[in-house]
Each structure stands twice: as structure tokens, then as C-alpha cells.
Design an enzyme around this catalytic site. Structure first.
Site, mmCIF file in Angstrom:
data_model
loop_
_atom_site.group_PDB
_atom_site.id
_atom_site.type_symbol
_atom_site.label_atom_id
_atom_site.label_comp_id
_atom_site.label_asym_id
_atom_site.label_seq_id
_atom_site.Cartn_x
_atom_site.Cartn_y
_atom_site.Cartn_z
ATOM 1 N N MET A 1 1.412 -0.988 -0.264
ATOM 2 C CA MET A 1 0.414 0.114 -0.402
ATOM 3 C C MET A 1 1.077 1.099 0.222
ATOM 4 S SD MET A 1 -3.417 -0.569 1.847
ATOM 5 C CE MET A 1 -2.681 -0.478 3.379
ATOM 6 N N GLY A 2 2.146 0.998 -0.149
ATOM 7 C CA GLY A 2 2.966 2.336 -0.744
ATOM 8 C C GLY A 2 2.714 2.441 0.833
ATOM 9 N N TYR A 3 4.262 3.838 1.118
ATOM 10 C CA TYR A 3 5.103 4.512 1.931
ATOM 11 C C TYR A 3 5.912 3.208 2.160
ATOM 12 C CZ TYR A 3 5.591 8.487 5.294
ATOM 13 O OH TYR A 3 6.294 9.315 5.722
ATOM 14 N N HIS B 1 9.786 1.213 3.444
ATOM 15 C CA HIS B 1 10.084 0.782 4.287
ATOM 16 C C HIS B 1 11.436 -0.109 4.440
ATOM 17 C CE1 HIS B 1 7.345 -1.789 6.187
ATOM 18 N NE2 HIS B 1 6.644 -0.814 6.498
ATOM 19 N N HIS C 1 9.230 -3.408 3.491
ATOM 20 C CA HIS C 1 9.062 -3.929 1.843
ATOM 21 C C HIS C 1 10.750 -4.112 1.330
ATOM 22 C CE1 HIS C 1 5.748 -1.231 3.425
ATOM 23 N NE2 HIS C 1 5.207 -2.259 3.023
ATOM 24 N N GLN D 1 -3.887 -12.144 8.047
ATOM 25 C CA GLN D 1 -3.187 -12.107 6.414
ATOM 26 C C GLN D 1 -2.767 -12.967 6.059
ATOM 27 O OE1 GLN D 1 -2.709 -7.978 4.820
ATOM 28 N NE2 GLN D 1 -1.054 -8.965 3.832
ATOM 29 N N SER E 1 6.620 -0.853 10.430
ATOM 30 C CA SER E 1 5.535 0.146 9.718
ATOM 31 C C SER E 1 4.774 1.121 8.930
ATOM 32 C CB SER E 1 4.609 -0.553 11.121
ATOM 33 O OG SER E 1 2.958 -0.001 10.373
#
Length: 276
Positions: free
Chosen positions: A26-28, A30, A33, A148, A180
Site C-alpha cells: 500500500m506504499g509508504y 520501509h 517492504h 493476513q 510499519s
């Protein structure tokens, strides 16, 4: 790196005869990711990342509008990490008719799902759409969202989706705080206090190693988390993993999962304990 935003552009960018590693986000971005990209890069010919803040997994009073977004920053990080194709669709692209959605029958009403009804229906709906579009060989998910991961693994089995799900370890700050995108909402003092979450989880796992009973471990874990100032416990649970059901004598893996609400950020964290 090729940046695409439409279905047609994505399909033209995907290789026909090479393995594809897929990292949905979902981007942003860190370091968590980036570790997913690193694993994908190591195991596949081509790495595809998606950035899409999926509206159907947010409830009516949740933080969809203020979820952190910085595409220019994300693009730079993705490029530096070795992403080959960056898929950045609009809501209209991903939900052209919004006629059908995935419904999760088991495991979605516990842990995060207990206070976020419909959340995992939204998660699996967008994952299903992205898998259909990208058709990856392997897809990479961080275990910070262990519930998830378990539900996606179940979906893949139930729907015979030809993709390997790769579980990737939680990436943490030196203090133990799980990386996060929502950590940006924490104050400096809250950032320090939030590091106590992992400390409490670690002690709980050690208690299980020492042979303590599940109920007693849970009680002690709640006590320690209750001591974190300016925070409120959303849930503390010990469940069988990956079924997310009640712990039994047959359980060989347990998920110790917590959610803690600070003033502007709800943080989740977990550890997995393996018998023997």
C-alpha cells in the site's frame, strides 16, 4: 524500472516466459517492504511491485484518507531496490464495476478481524485481483501481518491459484519495534514505549519454551502490555497457526498476536512459537 498504471500497460510489461516475483504493497515503503523485494529479486527473473491503498479493506471510521502516501519517495526506493515493474493503479482501474468481492468464511472474525469487520474480505478481494493481473510465480508477504498471510495461503489453496506464497520475517528497529508505515503517527515518546510490545511478546514466547500453560502466558502478556503508558490493548490472543483456531494438544505452532492502540496509531505485532 517501468511504471505502469493501467491493466493494458501492466500486461504489456509482464514477461511471457520468465518467473515473476510479486510484492503487493500500500506504499509508504520501509525496510520491511525492501526485504520482500530482496527475497523476490533473489528467487525470480522479474520483480513486480504494486502500490495501491485499497479502500475496501478500510472501515468507515478508519484511516483511509490519512494513510501516508508519497509516490515520489516510493518510486525512488522501489527503483533502488531493483523492482522491474511498478504497478500504480487508480481505484477506478482496480474496481471498474465493483460487482463481486471475495468473502472469507473462516479466520476473519478473530484477531484484527474481530474489530475490523469486512477488513479481510477487502484484503482478499484486492489480492485476488492483483494475482489475476500479475499472475506471479511467487508472492511475498511479511509475517507482521501473520493473520493476513494465513488467510491468503488458505485462499490460494481453496481457489487453486498457481502461486507460491512466501512468508518473510518481520523487520524490526534496533529497539524491537516492528517496521510499519503507521509508525510515522507515533510521537517520540510513543515510539520508545511501543518497543515494549516486542519485549513482552519475547518473554511470552520464552514462557512457552519453559513449559508454562497458554492461559498463564496470556495473562502475563496482558499484564506487561497494560503497563505501557498512553496506550490501550485492542486484543491479545494465542491461537493455532496457521488455522487461527483455538489452541489444542495437537497444535504444533502458536501465534502470539497483539494489537495496541496509541493516540494516532494502532500497532500490531506477533511472534510464532513452534513446539519442540
Amino acid at each position: 524500472m517501468r511504471i505502469v498504471s493501467t491493466v493494458e500497460e501492466l500486461r504489456s510489461a509482464l514477461p511471457m516466459d520468465q518467473t515473476i516475483g510479486f510484492v503487493p504493497t500500500m506504499g509508504y515503503l520501509h525496510e520491511g517492504h525492501m526485504s520482500l523485494v530482496e527475497n523476490a529479486r533473489r528467487e525470480n527473473d522479474v520483480v513486480v511491485m504494486s502500490i495501491f491503498v485499497n479502500p475496501t479493506q478500510f472501515g468507515p471510521n478508519e484511516d483511509l484518507d490519512r494513510y501516508p502516501r508519497d509516490f515520489e519517495r516510493d518510486e525512488k526506493l522501489a527503483r533502488e531496490a531493483g523492482v522491474d515493474v511498478l504497478f500504480y493503479p487508480t481505484t477506478e482501474t482496480m474496481y471498474p464495476l465493483d460487482m463481486a468481492r471475495v468473502t472469507v468464511r473462516h479466520g476473519a472474525d478473530v484477531l484484527c478481524g474481530a474489530s475490523r469487520p469486512g477488513h479481510f474480505d477487502g484484503v482478499l478481494t484486492i489480492v485476488s485481483k492483483l494475482f489475476n493481473l500479475v499472475q506471479p510465480t511467487r508472492a511475498y508477504f511479511g509475517l507482521k501481518d501473520a493473520q493476513q498471510v494465513a488467510l491468503i495461503e488458505g485462499y490460494v489453496r481453496d481457489y487453486f491459484v498457481p502461486v507460491e506464497i512466501r512468508r518473510c520475517p518481520i523487520i524490526r528497529e534496533e529497539t524491537g519495534l516492528a517496521k510499519s508505515s503507521r509508525n510515522v503517527y507515533l510521537s517520540d515518546i510513543e515510539t520508545v514505549e511501543a518497543s515494549r510490545i516486542f519485549s513482552a511478546l519475547t518473554m511470552a514466547r520464552e514462557a512457552l519454551d519453559a513449559g508454562q500453560q497458554v492461559d498463564e502466558v496470556k495473562r502475563q502478556l496482558i499484564e506487561r502490555l497494560d503497563e505501557i503508558p498512553n496506550s490501550q490493548i485492542d486484543y491479545v490472543e494465542l491461537v493455532d497457526y496457521p488455522t487461527l483456531g483455538a489452541v489444542s494438544s495437537d497444535s504444533t505452532e502458536l501465534l502470539l498476536a497483539v494489537a495496541i492502540q496509541f493516540e494516532r496509531a494502532r500497532l500490531i505485532d506477533n511472534v510464532i512459537w513452534k513446539k519442540g
